[in-house]
Design a protein around this motif. Structure first.
Motif, PDB file in Angstrom:
ATOM      1  N   TYR A 523     -30.435 -43.755  11.118  1.00  0.00           N
ATOM      2  CA  TYR A 523     -30.863 -43.771   9.499  1.00  0.00           C
ATOM      3  C   TYR A 523     -31.395 -42.358  10.106  1.00  0.00           C
ATOM      4  N   TYR A 524     -31.561 -41.364  10.871  1.00  0.00           N
ATOM      5  CA  TYR A 524     -31.877 -40.064  10.664  1.00  0.00           C
ATOM      6  C   TYR A 524     -31.908 -39.259  10.471  1.00  0.00           C
ATOM      7  N   CYS A 525     -30.043 -39.042  10.748  1.00  0.00           N
ATOM      8  CA  CYS A 525     -28.884 -38.582  10.408  1.00  0.00           C
ATOM      9  C   CYS A 525     -28.536 -38.599   8.977  1.00  0.00           C
ATOM     10  N   ASN A 526     -29.216 -40.129   8.509  1.00  0.00           N
ATOM     11  CA  ASN A 526     -28.363 -40.536   6.822  1.00  0.00           C
ATOM     12  C   ASN A 526     -29.503 -39.404   6.482  1.00  0.00           C
ATOM     13  N   ARG A 527     -30.702 -39.289   6.732  1.00  0.00           N
ATOM     14  CA  ARG A 527     -31.530 -38.452   5.939  1.00  0.00           C
ATOM     15  C   ARG A 527     -31.452 -37.558   6.056  1.00  0.00           C
ATOM     16  N   ALA A 528     -31.132 -36.823   7.333  1.00  0.00           N
ATOM     17  CA  ALA A 528     -30.421 -35.809   7.175  1.00  0.00           C
ATOM     18  C   ALA A 528     -29.338 -35.488   6.000  1.00  0.00           C
ATOM     19  N   ALA A 529     -28.648 -36.107   6.304  1.00  0.00           N
ATOM     20  CA  ALA A 529     -27.510 -35.417   4.939  1.00  0.00           C
ATOM     21  C   ALA A 529     -27.835 -35.427   3.603  1.00  0.00           C
ATOM     22  N   ALA A 530     -29.082 -36.870   3.600  1.00  0.00           N
ATOM     23  CA  ALA A 530     -29.625 -36.714   2.098  1.00  0.00           C
ATOM     24  C   ALA A 530     -30.288 -35.003   2.039  1.00  0.00           C
ATOM     25  N   HIS A 531     -31.320 -34.861   2.736  1.00  0.00           N
ATOM     26  CA  HIS A 531     -32.080 -33.608   2.693  1.00  0.00           C
ATOM     27  C   HIS A 531     -31.002 -32.724   2.396  1.00  0.00           C
ATOM     28  N   LEU A 532     -29.646 -32.881   3.023  1.00  0.00           N
ATOM     29  CA  LEU A 532     -28.739 -31.412   2.994  1.00  0.00           C
ATOM     30  C   LEU A 532     -28.815 -31.372   1.466  1.00  0.00           C
ATOM     31  N   LYS A 533     -28.164 -32.149   0.586  1.00  0.00           N
ATOM     32  CA  LYS A 533     -28.014 -32.504  -0.703  1.00  0.00           C
ATOM     33  C   LYS A 533     -29.231 -31.582  -1.112  1.00  0.00           C
ATOM     34  N   LEU A 534     -30.022 -32.571  -1.038  1.00  0.00           N
ATOM     35  CA  LEU A 534     -30.956 -31.878  -1.472  1.00  0.00           C
ATOM     36  C   LEU A 534     -31.833 -30.617  -1.638  1.00  0.00           C
TER      37      LEU A 534
END
Length: 603
Positions: A523-534
């Protein structure tokens, strides 16, 4: 057999003998500790090591009524070693310079103005050699002791002036700010530091480093004193102009900071909620704005092969440093080449590079400066205040090489270059502490808005201080392992939104999943991917760190944290993450390419 051994054998069974031995050992221990403390006390320098020389220049006499009372009456101040004082040699932070120059025939215009306003000058303070460093370390005069953090450097180059104020030795102090030399030590020493609009305060009688960047700045612990000094040096009227204020947060720059936004953006946002005259705050990606409004900088960026979003600021800082080097060379090349002597650590590289570099296409650098001035005038107009971190890193530990690493310089200069190149005015505002380190933010306003900015600080600071106290108990994300099936469903919804490039929506789903189950690394790793895109690189790095704590075999977490660190200009840390990913998966192509790219970039 020696006499000592015979003595021990003869009296080994006697308790009194061992008592005497114990007392002797204890005495030796006390002596050693006493000597250690004596040595330590010697390192606690007089006046925190802030001053190069002490003297007293009394203010001009108060004129009789009906003349107004001197506005700085009864206040004391110090100046750094770049200001001329009649009868004293201006040392420039270097004894060789001092020994090869004569005493000043006149006192600097700034110093005279302060004396005429009733202030008393009590001495000259330590400055990094030739105003070139940002750590505050001077090999000849020592490093002034940071009163807030004695184990850390005070920041530079106007280090002694900042320390004199932070230690309460003077009411205010004056320094020079070329590439952050007032703003950085103000942040590290937990005090106010003001860099005025370029050209707003006279530099006559001050040794130049780089004229198109040089400004005269000042420090204070009290915002009202900061304001009063500004009225004198900027020759401002005391009439307050009423206008609304438009706060703009540079969200992407706060991603460079190690301080949580709850201690910065949140505090300021809450402070202005119920204050009259403040519009609802706006949020901006400043890097994107600069890239769109400063075309000549984009061309410079292409020529230096920068690759990520924040690199536009690294390019801007390289323009700043090239301008500094070119103008320093123009000012001082003849003197530097006429003498053969060893410069201080870190400073030597700067000076030699400045003197030996061949500067091509200087006009293009000045064009960037002109376009930056116009871009910020357009952004801030007559009511805008841009809020940015003053520095990205915590104070530097004494006697370490971190202060001279390229990464530290990249991040520090990325932030300081904004006002230096645009010529805008900027004020460093202390906001207490976090994890034992000083916290600060900076307000930046358009060129010529110095009174507006000083008035704003005076207006807002008492409310800010209250909010800092209230916000000391930071909110943290709850860790509720209530319904694992629901959290998995939320994760899948997040993945679907991510595939549709709905980054914010994906972020919301992943956050809700974490609220229900905070022990799942994915979950944290996936949210990190979204943060990177933003473009939220600091948040991405934090999420990846949490993922790795939960699962040390999570290759994607290392890769994503490496990508975030690279965007934050923390190249060495990024490289370590990519190398770790390769250890876990030696054939991982992404990790392989990233490692090669970073090694090439760092070389």
């Amino acid at each position: 057999m020696s006499q000592s051994l015979k003595l021990i054998r003869e009296h080994a069974s006697n308790p009194k003998f061992w008592l005497i031995i114990g007392v002797g050992v204890a005495g030796i221990a006390v002596l050693v500790e006493t000597r250690r403390r004596t040595r330590r006390n010697k390192t606690l320098k007089k006046d925190f090591g802030a001053f190069v020389e002490r003297f007293e220049i009394l203010p001009f006499p108060q004129l009789p009524p009906p003349a107004a009372k001197q506005s700085l009456s009864a206040l004391t101040f110090a100046i750094n070693e770049t200001f001329d004082v009649k009868g004293y040699v201006t040392g420039f932070g270097n004894p060789t310079w001092k020994s090869t120059h004569k005493a000043a025939e006149k006192t600097a215009v700034v110093v005279t103005a302060l004396l005429k306003s009733g202030a008393t000058c009590v001495g000259k303070t330590v400055v990094d050699e030739f105003s070139f460093g940002i750590s505050g370390e001077n090999k000849y005069y020592g490093t002034p002791t940071n009163p807030r953090m004695p184990s850390c450097t005070p920041g530079g180059s106007s280090c002694g002036s900042a320390v004199a104020v932070a230690a309460g030795l003077v009411d205010f102090a004056v320094g020079t700010d070329t590439v952050g030399c007032v703003r950085i030590p103000a942040a590290f020493c937990g005090i106010f530091g003001f860099r005025p609009s370029h050209g707003a305060v006279s530099t006559i009688g001050v040794l130049p480093n780089a004229q198109s960047l040089d400004t005269i700045g000042w420090f204070a612990c009290d915002p009202s004193i900061l304001h009063r000094v500004g009225q004198v040096l900027l020759q401002l009227s005391s009439v307050e102009t009423k206008r609304s204020r438009r706060i703009i947060f540079a969200d992407d720059l706060f991603q460079l900071s190690t301080i949580p936004t709850q201690r910065t953006i949140h505090v300021i946002g809450k402070a202005i909620e119920n204050m009259s005259g403040y519009q609802d705050p706006k949020h901006l990606n400043l890097c994107q704005y600069i890239e769109s409004k400063v075309p000549s900088l984009r061309l410079h960026e292409q020529s230096t092969h920068q690759q990520n979003e924040t690199s536009i600021l690294k390019t801007l800082s390289s323009v700043m440093l090239l301008l500094q080097g070119y103008e320093f060379k123009t000012n001082h090349e003849e003197w530097v080449k006429s003498l053969k002597f060893k410069l201080g650590r870190g400073v030597s590289d700067h000076v030699i590079a400045a003197i030996n570099t061949v500067y091509d296409n200087i006009k293009a650098l000045y064009k960037v400066r002109t376009e930056m001035r116009g871009a910020f005038q357009s952004l801030l107009k007559d009511d805008g205040i841009l809020v940015i971190p003053t520095v990205s890193d915590n104070q530097l530990k004494l006697n370490t090489m971190k202060g001279f690493s390229s990464e530290f310089h990249d991040r520090t200069f990325a932030l300081s270059s904004i006002a230096s190149v645009s010529g805008c005015c900027q004020v460093t505002i202390p906001l207490g502490y976090h994890d034992g380190c000083c916290v600060s933010v900076s307000f930046v306003s358009f060129h010529g808005a110095d009174k507006f900015l000083l008035d704003t600080v005076l207006d807002i600071y008492s409310t800010l201080r209250e909010r800092v106290s209230v916000g000391s108990d930071l909110l943290s994300l709850p860790d509720i392992s209530a319904n694992r099936e629901t959290s998995e469903l939320l994760k899948e919804k997040g993945n679907a939104a991510f595939k549709e490039k709905q980054w914010s929506k994906a972020l919301s789903y992943y956050t809700e999943a974490i609220k229900l189950n905070g022990t799942n690394s994915t979950y944290y790793c996936n949210r990190a991917a979204a943060h990177l895109k933003l473009g939220c690189f600091q948040h991405a790095a934090e999420d990846c760190s949490k993922a790795i704590l939960l699962d040390k075999m999570n290759v994607k977490a290392y890769l994503r944290r490496g990508a975030a660190k690279e965007s934050l200009l923390r190249y060495e840390e990024a490289l370590e993450d990519f190398k770790h990913a390769l250890v876990l998966e030696p054939q991982n192509k992404d990790a392989n390419l990233a490692e090669k790219r970073l090694r090439k970039l760092m070389s």
